[in-house]
Each structure stands twice: as C-alpha cells, then as structure tokens.
Design a protein around this motif. Structure first.
Motif, short mmCIF file in Angstrom:
data_model
loop_
_atom_site.label_atom_id
_atom_site.label_comp_id
_atom_site.label_asym_id
_atom_site.label_seq_id
_atom_site.Cartn_x
_atom_site.Cartn_y
_atom_site.Cartn_z
N PHE A 268 0.87 -1.29 -0.05
CA PHE A 268 0.01 -0.04 -0.08
C PHE A 268 0.85 1.15 0.26
CE2 PHE A 268 -1.78 3.63 2.22
CZ PHE A 268 -3.23 3.91 1.63
N THR A 269 1.90 1.17 0.80
CA THR A 269 2.89 2.31 0.89
C THR A 269 3.55 2.73 -0.33
OG1 THR A 269 3.08 1.98 3.29
CG2 THR A 269 4.74 3.39 2.25
N ILE A 270 3.95 1.50 -1.13
CA ILE A 270 4.58 1.83 -2.46
C ILE A 270 3.93 2.66 -3.45
CG2 ILE A 270 5.59 0.50 -4.44
CD1 ILE A 270 6.51 -1.59 -2.68
N GLY A 271 2.23 2.03 -3.34
CA GLY A 271 1.46 2.75 -4.36
C GLY A 271 1.24 4.19 -3.98
N TYR A 272 1.20 4.28 -2.58
CA TYR A 272 0.80 5.71 -1.94
C TYR A 272 1.74 6.56 -2.26
CZ TYR A 272 -0.51 9.72 1.14
OH TYR A 272 -0.77 11.02 1.47
N GLU A 273 3.10 6.21 -1.84
CA GLU A 273 4.32 7.16 -2.17
C GLU A 273 4.67 7.50 -3.36
OE1 GLU A 273 7.40 5.59 0.42
OE2 GLU A 273 6.42 6.26 2.16
N SER A 274 4.48 6.42 -4.41
CA SER A 274 4.78 6.80 -5.93
C SER A 274 3.62 7.36 -6.68
CB SER A 274 5.21 5.19 -6.24
OG SER A 274 4.28 4.68 -6.69
N GLY A 275 2.45 7.04 -6.44
CA GLY A 275 1.35 7.43 -7.15
C GLY A 275 1.30 7.06 -8.65
N ASP A 276 2.30 5.91 -8.69
CA ASP A 276 2.60 5.16 -10.20
C ASP A 276 2.05 3.72 -10.17
OD1 ASP A 276 3.39 4.46 -12.69
OD2 ASP A 276 5.49 5.04 -12.01
N GLN A 277 0.82 3.41 -10.98
CA GLN A 277 0.61 2.01 -11.28
C GLN A 277 1.65 1.04 -11.75
OE1 GLN A 277 -2.48 1.69 -14.04
NE2 GLN A 277 -2.63 -0.44 -14.12
N ARG A 278 2.67 1.45 -12.34
CA ARG A 278 3.62 0.64 -12.79
C ARG A 278 4.48 0.07 -11.71
NH1 ARG A 278 6.25 4.93 -16.73
NH2 ARG A 278 5.83 6.34 -15.04
#
Length: 288
Positions: A268-278
C-alpha cells in the motif's frame, strides 16, 4: 471528515442487493480484504459466520433488503458520505472511478452491489461472512457494510479512510481484471508466499495506494488533503488483515492467500508514495 464539497453522488453504477440469510456458495476468485476470513474459517472447520457475525454498523443496514438499500443509496450525498457507511462506499466508488479514468487509458467502470445478508453473483452465492470481494465474471464489486464492524473487531481502524481503502482494494482487482493480471495470478496457484493469489492481493493493496495518492490532488479532488494519521489508519488496517496476523502464532506461509501484515502495509505504501501504477507489478519480483 474525508470528503469535501457537497451535493449528490453518482449512483448509476451502484445498486442494493441481498437481504436475509443464506449459506456459503462458490466464492469469487481474487477476493479482497475480507475473503481471507472465510478461507481461514473453512481451513479450521469453523462456521465463517461465527467469526464475522451479523452485526450491523452505525448505518443500520443489517436488516435492509435490496429495495431499502437502493433507496438508501439514491439518497446519498457527499455530506452523508462523511457519517454514513453506505454513502461512504458510494462516494469512494465515485472517487476511485474518477482517479482510474484519469490514470488508466481504456478504463471501464465496474458495477458495485451493496448487500445485506446474502447475495447472488456471477461467481456464485455469497454471504456477509465472505467479506468484500470482486467477481470478474460479472465485473462487480460486492460490499456488506457490516464488514466494517468486523474489521474493527479484528484490530483494524474505524477511520473513514480505512473503510475507503477496502473499497479501493476491490476496485484494484477490477484494474487487474482489465489488464489481465487477475487471470494470470489465478493460473499461478491460490496458496503460498509466492502464489498468484498473494501477488494479486498485494498488487490490489498497491493500487489502492495509487488511488489514495491521487484522490486528494487537483481542483476537483473529492477527498480533503490526507493526513499522516489517516494513512496510519490504513496501515493499521492492512496489518490487521495480513495472513500472519489472522492465523496467529505458528502461521504457516504455505497457507497464505493474501500476504503478511508487513507485505500488505508495504505494498500500500509503495502505491501511495509513488502514485504510479507501474510500481505495483508484484509479478516482476520475488521480493514481496
């Protein structure tokens, strides 16, 4: 408060369903945050209902039938979404569809059914004990709001963003269905620390994080600026529904279906901090 502004919500893709009791049927693949409850219960010979119970929430939806739920849904406004569980689901659907329509070329909106008790789906019959899930056969996300009370009992947060995370996670499965990832994961096995099931669930957590990153950005953002306290409530919830948390001491990774507490919060944190689906490609790494 989480949602800002006022006025009616778009309810065109949301409907009420279910009502009454019902036994467990064939469960949708790629189920979300609550589905692990049923899996664990069945593994240990426990009636899933004894874990999840049938309690309602502050919204008073536990005894509503489909017609009552439909009326409830049609009455939802942005203001109500800040105090009412059913309307919070509807508002999150609006926000998630808005974000993914902007972030993903070719995105098509799924349907959402808010039910009470039991419901018939394209993946078979389901009950409140199933928890929230996404059915790829009918491209519909299903939610019984009584799950939020169960989530609190499990140690998850009762904060609004934590509930919105549950909705965004199921919509992450729809994104996976559109990209073909859901089918890929289902071919890779349903249990084990490197299974397709775990990869699917962790990617959905990451995609929920991508939604959270974008949901409070821009002049038309539906969410107020998110605070660290709100993000912490999501992390708390993600950890509460990790396989190792639910299974307790002696948890066997070979039986995992959703990932550990640390993995769920990390993705979840990876998605939230990057905002990047990739950045959510859980199939491209074994460092889960």
């Amino acid at each position: 408060m989480t949602f800002q502004g006022g006025g009616p919500l778009d309810t065109s893709s949301v409907s009420g369903g279910g009502g009454g009791g019902g036994g467990m049927g064939r469960i949708a693949l790629g189920g979300g945050a609550g589905l692990i409850l049923t899996i664990v219960a069945l593994l240990f010979g426990i009636n899933p209902g004894s874990i999840t119970g049938g309690t309602g929430t502050g919204s008073g939806v536990s005894s509503q039938d489909a017609a009552e739920l439909d009326a409830h849904i049609r009455s939802c406004t942005i203001e109500k979404a800040n105090t009412d569980d059913v309307c919070r689901i509807v508002a999150t659907v609006n926000s998630v569809n808005k974000v993914w329509s902007e972030q993903m070329p070719g995105y098509t909106e799924p349907k959402t059914t808010i039910f009470s008790g039991s419901v018939s789906t394209g993946c078979g019959a389901a009950s409140s004990a199933t928890g929230p899930f996404y059915c790829p056969a009918d491209e519909t996300a299903y939610f019984d709001p009584s799950f939020f009370a169960t989530l609190r009992q499990m140690g998850g947060s009762d904060g609004p963003l934590a509930q919105e995370y549950v909705v965004a996670h199921e919509y992450g499965h729809h994104v996976e269905n559109l990209t073909g990832v859901l089918a890929k994961g289902q071919r890779m096995g349903s249990q084990g620390p490197m299974s397709g099931s775990v990869r699917i669930e962790l990617q959905a957590d990451c995609l929920a994080g991508v939604w959270a990153y974008h949901a409070d950005k821009g002049p038309d953002a539906m969410l107020e600026p998110l605070t660290q306290e709100q993000i912490d409530s999501v992390i708390q919830t993600a950890k509460a529904i990790g396989d190792d948390t639910i299974q307790g001491a002696g948890s066997n990774p070979e039986g995992w279906t959703h990932g550990s507490a640390q993995q769920r919060s990390r993705w979840f944190t990876i998605g939230y901090e990057s905002g990047d689906q990739r950045q959510c490609d859980t199939f491209a790494t074994n460092d889960l």
